[in-house]
Design a protein around this motif. Structure first.
Motif, PDB file in Angstrom:
ATOM      1  N   ILE A 204       1.751  10.902   3.592  1.00 19.30           N
ATOM      2  CA  ILE A 204       0.768  10.283   4.486  1.00 19.30           C
ATOM      3  C   ILE A 204      -0.643  10.462   3.935  1.00 19.30           C
ATOM      4  O   ILE A 204      -1.492   9.565   4.034  1.00 19.30           O
ATOM      5  N   LEU A 205      -0.896  11.608   3.306  1.00 22.03           N
ATOM      6  CA  LEU A 205      -2.211  11.865   2.718  1.00 22.03           C
ATOM      7  C   LEU A 205      -2.524  10.853   1.616  1.00 22.03           C
ATOM      8  O   LEU A 205      -3.672  10.400   1.486  1.00 22.03           O
ATOM      9  N   ILE A 206      -1.527  10.482   0.827  1.00 22.66           N
ATOM     10  CA  ILE A 206      -1.732   9.491  -0.238  1.00 22.66           C
ATOM     11  C   ILE A 206      -2.192   8.163   0.362  1.00 22.66           C
ATOM     12  O   ILE A 206      -3.151   7.544  -0.114  1.00 22.66           O
ATOM     13  N   ALA A 207      -1.495   7.720   1.403  1.00 25.88           N
ATOM     14  CA  ALA A 207      -1.869   6.472   2.058  1.00 25.88           C
ATOM     15  C   ALA A 207      -3.269   6.572   2.660  1.00 25.88           C
ATOM     16  O   ALA A 207      -4.081   5.633   2.550  1.00 25.88           O
ATOM     17  N   TYR A 208      -3.569   7.691   3.277  1.00 30.10           N
ATOM     18  CA  TYR A 208      -4.879   7.875   3.903  1.00 30.10           C
ATOM     19  C   TYR A 208      -5.993   7.859   2.859  1.00 30.10           C
ATOM     20  O   TYR A 208      -7.065   7.275   3.086  1.00 30.10           O
ATOM     21  N   LEU A 209      -5.755   8.483   1.705  1.00 34.08           N
ATOM     22  CA  LEU A 209      -6.752   8.484   0.631  1.00 34.08           C
ATOM     23  C   LEU A 209      -7.054   7.058   0.172  1.00 34.08           C
ATOM     24  O   LEU A 209      -8.211   6.704  -0.096  1.00 34.08           O
ATOM     25  N   PHE A 210      -6.011   6.239   0.082  1.00 35.57           N
ATOM     26  CA  PHE A 210      -6.207   4.851  -0.331  1.00 35.57           C
ATOM     27  C   PHE A 210      -7.068   4.110   0.689  1.00 35.57           C
ATOM     28  O   PHE A 210      -8.042   3.443   0.333  1.00 35.57           O
ATOM     29  N   PHE A 211      -6.707   4.204   1.955  1.00 34.42           N
ATOM     30  CA  PHE A 211      -7.470   3.506   2.988  1.00 34.42           C
ATOM     31  C   PHE A 211      -8.914   4.014   3.054  1.00 34.42           C
ATOM     32  O   PHE A 211      -9.847   3.243   3.283  1.00 34.42           O
ATOM     33  N   VAL A 269       1.878  -0.610  -2.775  1.00 33.37           N
ATOM     34  CA  VAL A 269       2.107  -0.733  -4.218  1.00 33.37           C
ATOM     35  C   VAL A 269       1.612   0.506  -4.947  1.00 33.37           C
ATOM     36  O   VAL A 269       2.307   1.055  -5.820  1.00 33.37           O
ATOM     37  N   ILE A 270       0.408   0.968  -4.608  1.00 33.92           N
ATOM     38  CA  ILE A 270      -0.151   2.139  -5.283  1.00 33.92           C
ATOM     39  C   ILE A 270       0.680   3.376  -4.969  1.00 33.92           C
ATOM     40  O   ILE A 270       0.833   4.272  -5.816  1.00 33.92           O
ATOM     41  N   PHE A 271       1.257   3.426  -3.768  1.00 28.77           N
ATOM     42  CA  PHE A 271       2.132   4.541  -3.422  1.00 28.77           C
ATOM     43  C   PHE A 271       3.366   4.526  -4.324  1.00 28.77           C
ATOM     44  O   PHE A 271       3.762   5.561  -4.883  1.00 28.77           O
ATOM     45  N   GLY A 272       3.992   3.342  -4.480  1.00 28.88           N
ATOM     46  CA  GLY A 272       5.170   3.238  -5.330  1.00 28.88           C
ATOM     47  C   GLY A 272       4.862   3.519  -6.785  1.00 28.88           C
ATOM     48  O   GLY A 272       5.629   4.191  -7.486  1.00 28.88           O
ATOM     49  N   LEU A 273       3.723   3.011  -7.268  1.00 28.19           N
ATOM     50  CA  LEU A 273       3.349   3.239  -8.666  1.00 28.19           C
ATOM     51  C   LEU A 273       3.095   4.716  -8.946  1.00 28.19           C
ATOM     52  O   LEU A 273       3.543   5.251  -9.967  1.00 28.19           O
ATOM     53  N   SER A 274       2.367   5.375  -8.051  1.00 23.84           N
ATOM     54  CA  SER A 274       2.081   6.799  -8.254  1.00 23.84           C
ATOM     55  C   SER A 274       3.363   7.617  -8.206  1.00 23.84           C
ATOM     56  O   SER A 274       3.528   8.596  -8.955  1.00 23.84           O
ATOM     57  N   GLN A 275       4.307   7.202  -7.362  1.00 18.94           N
ATOM     58  CA  GLN A 275       5.594   7.889  -7.288  1.00 18.94           C
ATOM     59  C   GLN A 275       6.383   7.706  -8.578  1.00 18.94           C
ATOM     60  O   GLN A 275       6.982   8.660  -9.095  1.00 18.94           O
ATOM     61  N   ALA A 276       6.362   6.486  -9.122  1.00 17.04           N
ATOM     62  CA  ALA A 276       7.090   6.211 -10.363  1.00 17.04           C
ATOM     63  C   ALA A 276       6.490   6.983 -11.538  1.00 17.04           C
ATOM     64  O   ALA A 276       7.221   7.546 -12.364  1.00 17.04           O
ATOM     65  N   VAL A 277       5.163   7.021 -11.623  1.00 12.89           N
ATOM     66  CA  VAL A 277       4.508   7.752 -12.714  1.00 12.89           C
ATOM     67  C   VAL A 277       4.807   9.243 -12.611  1.00 12.89           C
ATOM     68  O   VAL A 277       5.137   9.907 -13.604  1.00 12.89           O
ATOM     69  N   ALA A 278       4.711   9.789 -11.402  1.00 13.32           N
ATOM     70  CA  ALA A 278       5.003  11.214 -11.203  1.00 13.32           C
ATOM     71  C   ALA A 278       6.449  11.522 -11.560  1.00 13.32           C
ATOM     72  O   ALA A 278       6.741  12.543 -12.207  1.00 13.32           O
ATOM     73  N   ALA A 279       7.383  10.632 -11.156  1.00 18.63           N
ATOM     74  CA  ALA A 279       8.801  10.849 -11.452  1.00 18.63           C
ATOM     75  C   ALA A 279       9.074  10.774 -12.952  1.00 18.63           C
ATOM     76  O   ALA A 279       9.874  11.557 -13.486  1.00 18.63           O
ATOM     77  N   ALA A 280       8.397   9.855 -13.643  1.00 19.26           N
ATOM     78  CA  ALA A 280       8.597   9.726 -15.088  1.00 19.26           C
ATOM     79  C   ALA A 280       8.074  10.956 -15.830  1.00 19.26           C
ATOM     80  O   ALA A 280       8.754  11.505 -16.712  1.00 19.26           O
TER      81      ALA A 280
END
Length: 296
Positions: A204-211, A269-280
């Protein structure tokens, strides 16, 4: 075992669903507006989001390792972390049901669990996460009652919590698991619930930071109430890694409080991208560590 032909059909269906969702999005929304919002995010904020995503995986790894060890798995935290990073990455990028939770359940069997016990751990791991998510929604609805009716939030908490308790009772009555499921396991369950809450709050913090960066009219409690719907949509097995379903859910949920669709979609989208980069990054790092440790 799963029929390979059925697995291929499901994978093709997920790819088709993703393409269909992208097509619908392109027809309804000016995707260039989404791109503008994505480009406006400073690289350092994206790096913070990636770091938070990595922290979420570490929390979920701790939860899974504790649950698995409580029923007899010889699973180290480092190995649970590697499995979680790898299956998270696979779940985001591959159109297969063997990624994510299912893949982790299958892989954890080699650490001494039967298939039924591994599946029970996987189900409990997921359900307790849903119960924690429901608790967060309930708190958010109490703090921001104008966004979501309390009875809806209460149902979101009560239903998964009831299922969690039912699983505990069923497991306790199983002769195979009576020795494993006692006060020690219940304390592990409590720890798992706490870890789940921390993981969801980090998301939720990730989404809040974006907004916050976008200057969108969204308060923290608004994100607390609405973002769980985005997380749930991403788990639906009708697309690849939640892409598309997560974005549509974000647009629909945050439209209720006046957020423009391109802004909500860009957040997802930014949530999914950050998750993919972190997972990689996490998959590469933990695999390298595992190989180095094995060579010693």
């Amino acid at each position: 075992m799963t029929d390979p032909r059925h697995a291929r059909k499901r994978a093709l269906l997920r790819v088709f669903s993703l393409i269909l969702l992208l097509g619908i999005a392109a027809s309804l929304i000016d995707l260039s507006e989404v791109w503008v919002r994505l480009r406006a995010i400073p690289i350092w904020i994206f790096a913070v989001m990636v770091a938070i995503q990595a922290g979420i995986v570490l929390i979920l790894s701790w939860r899974f390792a504790n649950l698995a060890r409580s029923v007899g798995a010889d699973l180290r935290l480092s190995e649970a972390t590697r499995l979680t990073f790898l299956t998270t990455l696979g779940n985001l990028l591959l159109p297969t049901g063997l990624a994510g939770d299912a893949g982790r359940v299958l892989l954890v069997r080699k650490y001494g669990l039967s298939l039924s016990t591994a599946m029970a751990v996987g189900v409990f791991d997921r359900i307790i996460g849903l119960a924690a998510l429901g608790a967060i929604v309930l708190v958010g609805a109490i703090a921001a009652a104008s966004i979501l009716p309390i009875y809806v939030a209460l149902a979101a908490f009560v239903v998964p919590t009831t299922i969690t308790v039912a699983i505990l009772i069923w497991w306790q009555r199983s002769a195979k698991n009576k020795a494993a499921l006692g006060p020690a396991f219940l304390s592990v369950a409590g720890l798992s619930a706490a870890l789940s809450i921390f993981a969801h709050l980090a998301s939720i913090l990730i989404a809040y930071l974006f907004f916050l960066e976008q200057g969108a009219p969204v308060g923290f409690f608004g994100v607390l109430v609405l973002f769980p719907a985005v997380l749930l949509a991403a788990t639906l097995p009708i697309s690849v890694g939640g892409w598309g379903t997560r974005e549509f859910a974000a647009a629909a949920a945050f439209a209720t409080i006046g957020v423009e669709a391109p802004t909500a979609i860009a957040m997802a989208v930014i949530f999914g991208l950050s998750q993919a980069v972190a997972a990689a990054i996490g998959s590469a790092a933990t695999t390298l560590f595992s190989q180095t440790d094995a060579a010693r």
